[in-house]
Enzyme design. Structure first.
Site: not given
Length: 145
Positions: A75, A80, A95
């Protein structure tokens, strides 16, 4: 209809993966503006999670701050940074059954030298009682606006 969930009552709910939301506080500001350090740390975190890095993208903001994204076979991871306040927001969804996103999160806490952190792990693809209650609370709040 506004209060109705998008799930049908007989929808089978099968776990498909784990979603970790990691908040890092009080990190050294110089680390949070160092694109090369962030890129290397993200790559190491992906290895810690036993995940497969497919592609990585980073962006340096002016005057400061970095966003880094890692596309995984399992995935994704996003990072940030807000160097001005020593804060990092991390989102990691994996996943499958072999990936261990919590290991990556623990690695990131150490690597970024966070003095404080919060880690929330959410199972994806099935509702736990806590998530069902959260969903009902959010739907109720939206209906009351």
């Amino acid at each position: 209809m506004a209060n109705q969930s998008y799930l049908e009552k007989d929808t089978p709910l099968v776990p498909v993966g784990s979603h970790c939301i990691l908040e890092l506080y009080d990190c050294p500001k110089d680390l949070l503006n160092d694109v090369d350090f962030i890129k290397k740390t993200l790559e190491e975190g992906v290895k810690e999670a036993d995940s497969t890095l497919l592609r990585e993208l980073t962006h340096q903001f002016e005057p400061y701050g970095v966003t880094a994204l890692a596309l995984l076979a399992e995935s994704h991871v996003s990072v940030h940074t807000w160097p001005e306040i020593g804060y990092i927001a991390v989102d990691m969804f994996t996943c499958g059954e072999h990936a261990e996103p919590e290991k990556a999160c623990k690695y990131l806490v150490k690597a970024f030298q966070a003095k404080n952190h919060v880690l929330l792990k959410i199972p994806r693809g099935r509702l736990t009682p806590q998530l069902k209650n959260l969903e009902e609370s959010l739907m109720s709040a939206a209906a009351n606006k």
